[in-house]
Scaffold this motif. Structure first.
Motif, PDB file in Angstrom:
ATOM      1  N   LEU A   3     -46.738  20.860  34.468  1.00  0.00           N
ATOM      2  CA  LEU A   3     -46.021  19.829  33.720  1.00  0.00           C
ATOM      3  C   LEU A   3     -46.932  19.231  32.669  1.00  0.00           C
ATOM      4  O   LEU A   3     -48.123  19.033  32.925  1.00  0.00           O
ATOM      5  CB  LEU A   3     -45.586  18.711  34.678  1.00  0.00           C
ATOM      6  N   SER A   4     -46.385  18.903  31.501  1.00  0.00           N
ATOM      7  CA  SER A   4     -47.169  18.178  30.498  1.00  0.00           C
ATOM      8  C   SER A   4     -47.338  16.736  30.966  1.00  0.00           C
ATOM      9  O   SER A   4     -46.606  16.272  31.840  1.00  0.00           O
ATOM     10  CB  SER A   4     -46.432  18.176  29.146  1.00  0.00           C
ATOM     11  N   PHE A   6     -46.961  12.777  31.054  1.00  0.00           N
ATOM     12  CA  PHE A   6     -45.941  11.809  30.629  1.00  0.00           C
ATOM     13  C   PHE A   6     -46.194  10.497  31.358  1.00  0.00           C
ATOM     14  O   PHE A   6     -46.938  10.457  32.356  1.00  0.00           O
ATOM     15  CB  PHE A   6     -44.528  12.317  30.950  1.00  0.00           C
ATOM     16  N   THR A  37     -33.216  18.075  23.465  1.00  0.00           N
ATOM     17  CA  THR A  37     -34.587  18.544  23.648  1.00  0.00           C
ATOM     18  C   THR A  37     -35.583  17.729  22.816  1.00  0.00           C
ATOM     19  O   THR A  37     -36.778  17.823  23.028  1.00  0.00           O
ATOM     20  CB  THR A  37     -34.688  20.031  23.245  1.00  0.00           C
ATOM     21  N   ARG A  40     -37.585  11.488  23.339  1.00  0.00           N
ATOM     22  CA  ARG A  40     -38.949  11.192  23.797  1.00  0.00           C
ATOM     23  C   ARG A  40     -38.972  10.643  25.222  1.00  0.00           C
ATOM     24  O   ARG A  40     -40.016  10.565  25.855  1.00  0.00           O
ATOM     25  CB  ARG A  40     -39.649  10.235  22.828  1.00  0.00           C
ATOM     26  N   MET A  54     -38.779  20.961  32.642  1.00  0.00           N
ATOM     27  CA  MET A  54     -40.025  20.451  32.054  1.00  0.00           C
ATOM     28  C   MET A  54     -41.161  21.461  32.248  1.00  0.00           C
ATOM     29  O   MET A  54     -42.015  21.610  31.384  1.00  0.00           O
ATOM     30  CB  MET A  54     -40.379  19.085  32.655  1.00  0.00           C
ATOM     31  N   ARG A  55     -41.154  22.138  33.379  1.00  0.00           N
ATOM     32  CA  ARG A  55     -42.177  23.177  33.599  1.00  0.00           C
ATOM     33  C   ARG A  55     -42.033  24.296  32.563  1.00  0.00           C
ATOM     34  O   ARG A  55     -43.015  24.900  32.150  1.00  0.00           O
ATOM     35  CB  ARG A  55     -42.055  23.771  35.004  1.00  0.00           C
ATOM     36  N   LYS A  57     -41.165  23.836  29.646  1.00  0.00           N
ATOM     37  CA  LYS A  57     -41.405  23.183  28.343  1.00  0.00           C
ATOM     38  C   LYS A  57     -40.123  23.115  27.493  1.00  0.00           C
ATOM     39  O   LYS A  57     -40.185  23.160  26.266  1.00  0.00           O
ATOM     40  CB  LYS A  57     -42.522  23.892  27.547  1.00  0.00           C
ATOM     41  N   GLU A  60     -40.265  17.966  26.709  1.00  0.00           N
ATOM     42  CA  GLU A  60     -41.660  17.516  26.764  1.00  0.00           C
ATOM     43  C   GLU A  60     -41.704  16.027  26.453  1.00  0.00           C
ATOM     44  O   GLU A  60     -42.229  15.602  25.414  1.00  0.00           O
ATOM     45  CB  GLU A  60     -42.493  18.325  25.764  1.00  0.00           C
ATOM     46  N   GLU A  62     -42.414  11.947  26.373  1.00  0.00           N
ATOM     47  CA  GLU A  62     -43.572  11.056  26.538  1.00  0.00           C
ATOM     48  C   GLU A  62     -43.366  10.171  27.762  1.00  0.00           C
ATOM     49  O   GLU A  62     -44.297   9.757  28.421  1.00  0.00           O
ATOM     50  CB  GLU A  62     -43.659  10.121  25.329  1.00  0.00           C
ATOM     51  N   LEU A 142     -41.999  29.238  28.252  1.00  0.00           N
ATOM     52  CA  LEU A 142     -42.407  29.088  26.851  1.00  0.00           C
ATOM     53  C   LEU A 142     -42.845  30.440  26.272  1.00  0.00           C
ATOM     54  O   LEU A 142     -42.459  30.805  25.153  1.00  0.00           O
ATOM     55  CB  LEU A 142     -43.558  28.076  26.776  1.00  0.00           C
ATOM     56  N   LYS A 154     -33.928  25.081  21.018  1.00  0.00           N
ATOM     57  CA  LYS A 154     -35.282  24.549  21.184  1.00  0.00           C
ATOM     58  C   LYS A 154     -36.276  25.342  20.337  1.00  0.00           C
ATOM     59  O   LYS A 154     -36.450  26.549  20.529  1.00  0.00           O
ATOM     60  CB  LYS A 154     -35.645  24.624  22.679  1.00  0.00           C
TER      61      LYS A 154
END
Ligand SMILES: Cc1cc2nc3c(=O)[nH]c(=O)nc-3n(C[C@H](O)[C@H](O)[C@H](O)COP(=O)(O)OP(=O)(O)OC[C@H]3O[C@@H](n4cnc5c(N)ncnc54)[C@H](O)[C@@H]3O)c2cc1C
Ligand code: SF4
Length: 338
Positions: A3-4, A6, A37, A40, A54-55, A57, A60, A62, A142, A154
Motif C-alpha cells: 500500500l502507498s 496515506f 480515481t 485525494r 489500493m494495492r 494502485k 492512491e 492522501e 500497476l 486510470k
C-alpha cells in the motif's frame, strides 16, 4: 503489492466524518463529481474492495476516512412503515435478517450471493452500493496496466474495450443494487449542508469512470425500503466463474406481486452488464393483469436481454452474458420459483 502511504482519519460520528470530508475531501465540482480515481480522500467501510484496489494502485489517496466506528450507521430497523438500513450494516446481517427475509426476500438473497461468508461479514451494504465499476483492463496490477498503455479509467487516454471512443464502459458489478432497485429503495447522503435523500435509480450515472452521484465531501449514510415494496416475491440469479466466491458477470433481480393468480406488478433489474445497475423498462406493462405462461415469460426475458449491453469487460463473452440474462429472467419469472 504494497500500500502507498496515506493518513488515516477515524471519525466516531457522521458529523465528525462530514467535518473531515469538508476539510480533506477536495474540491466539489459543480458539473458533477470528480472521476473516482482522482479523489485525494477515499472512504473505507469494510475495505474488502478498497484495500485490494489500493494495492493495485487504482486509488492512491492522501487520506483514508475509516467510517467503521460510526455506530449509528450499523443496523436494520423499522421506522413507521419503512425499513431503514445503516450503510455500515454487514452483508451477512442483511442475508440473515428475519425482517428482510420475510418482507424483502430479494435483497436478502442477493446479499447471500456476494463473495464468501468471511467477506460478507466484513463487507457492508454501503460499500456494495458504492462499489467501483470493474473491467478486465482495469482491475489489474500497476505493471500489467502499464504494459498495456493504461486506459481512460486510470492514467491513460484510450479504451481497450471500445477503441476510438472517449467513454469508459467498465461494468457495475455489485449484487445488492439490482435488488434494491426492484424495491424502489432510496439512499440518504450526508453533506456539509445537511442530508439529502434520492432514489437509488438516480444515484448512478451510467459512466464507467464516474459512476455515482457523490461529491468528494459526501457520505452515503442510510438506505430506505418503502412499505409498498414489502411482500413481493423475490428472486436473484447470478452468473460467476467461481461459484464459491466471485463478482457477478451478469445478474438479474426480479420482484413480483401477484393477486388472484394474476401478476399485479413486476420489477426486474440487471447488474454487471452495463456501467450502472438498471431497471428493465416495460416489464410491468407486459405482465400486469395477466396470468403467467411460458410465452409471456420468454417475451419479458427478451426485453431484459435487450436492456443488457455487455461489452468485453470480463472473462466471459458479451454474447454469453446477454444470453444468461435472458435465461435467468425467464427462470425467475416462471411460477416454479414460487
Ligand atoms: C474475492 C472477492 C470477491 C468479491 N465478490 C463480490 C461479489 O460476488 N459481489 C459483490 O457485490 N461484491 C463482491 N466483492 C466486492 C466487495 O467485497 C463487496 O462489494 C462489499 O460489499 C464492499 O463493501 P465494503 O464495505 O468492504 O466496501 P469498501 O471496500 O470499504 O468500499 C468500497 C467502495 O465504496 C466506497 N464506500 C464505502 N462505504 C461508503 C459510504 N458509506 N459512503 C460513500 N462511499 C462509500 C469506498 O470508498 C470504495 O470506493 C468481492 C471482493 C473480493 C475481494
Ligand atoms: S471500459 Fe475501457 S476505459 Fe473503462 S476500464 Fe475498461 S478499458 Fe479502461
Amino acid at each position: 503489492m504494497s500500500l502507498s502511504r496515506f493518513k488515516l482519519l477515524r471519525p466516531r460520528t457522521v458529523d465528525e466524518a462530514i467535518d473531515y470530508l469538508a476539510q480533506y475531501g477536495g474540491d466539489v465540482d459543480a458539473s458533477g463529481p470528480l472521476v473516482q480515481t482522482q479523489q485525494r480522500l477515499r472512504i473505507i467501510a469494510g475495505g474488502t474492495d478498497l484495500i485490494p484496489s489500493m494495492r493495485q494502485k487504482l486509488f492512491e489517496p492522501e487520506y483514508v476516512l475509516d467510517i467503521r466506528h460510526i455506530v449509528e450507521l450499523n443496523g436494520i430497523h423499522e421506522q413507521g412503515s419503512e425499513v431503514i438500513i445503516g450503510a455500515l450494516t454487514p452483508l451477512s446481517t442483511i442475508e440473515h435478517s428475519e425482517l428482510l427475509r420475510r418482507r424483502y426476500p430479494v435483497l436478502a438473497e442477493a446479499a447471500s450471493t456476494v463473495a464468501s461468508p468471511v467477506i460478507r461479514n466484513m463487507g457492508t451494504i454501503g460499500g456494495n452500493i458504492c462499489l467501483d465499476t470493474r473491467c478486465l483492463w482495469y482491475n489489474q496490477s500497476l505493471a500489467w496496466r502499464k504494459a498495456c498503455g493504461f486506459c481512460i479509467k486510470k492514467d491513460g487516454d484510450l479504451c481497450h474495450v471500445a477503441p476510438g471512443g472517449t467513454k469508459c464502459w467498465a461494468a457495475f458489478s455489485a449484487d445488492t443494487p439490482p435488488a434494491l432497485l426492484c424495491l424502489n429503495a432510496e439512499v440518504e447522503i450526508a453533506t456539509p449542508s445537511g442530508t439529502r435523500r434520492l432514489a437509488l435509480r438516480d444515484f448512478y450515472t451510467g459512466i464507467g469512470d464516474n459512476y455515482r452521484r457523490l461529491q468528494p465531501n459526501e457520505l452515503l449514510t442510510r438506505i430506505f425500503l418503502p412499505a409498498e415494496s414489502a411482500d413481493y416475491r423475490g428472486v436473484y440469479r447470478k452468473l460467476r466463474i467461481r461459484g464459491s466466491i466471485d463478482y457477478p458477470l451478469a445478474g438479474v433481480a426480479v420482484a413480483i406481486k401477484r393477486s388472484n393468480g394474476h401478476v399485479a406488478d413486476v420489477r426486474i433489474a440487471l447488474t454487471a452488464v452495463n456501467p450502472a445497475p438498471v431497471l428493465v423498462k416495460g416489464a410491468a406493462e407486459m405482465l400486469a393483469g395477466k396470468a403467467f405462461n411460458e410465452t409471456l415469460a420468454e417475451a419479458v426475458a427478451d426485453l431484459a436481454a435487450k436492456t443488457a449491453k455487455p461489452l468485453t469487460t470480463s472473462a466471459l463473452t458479451p454474447e454469453y452474458r446477454r444470453e444468461m440474462i435472458r435465461v435467468f429472467t425467464k427462470r425467475a419469472l416462471l411460477p416454479s420459483n414460487d
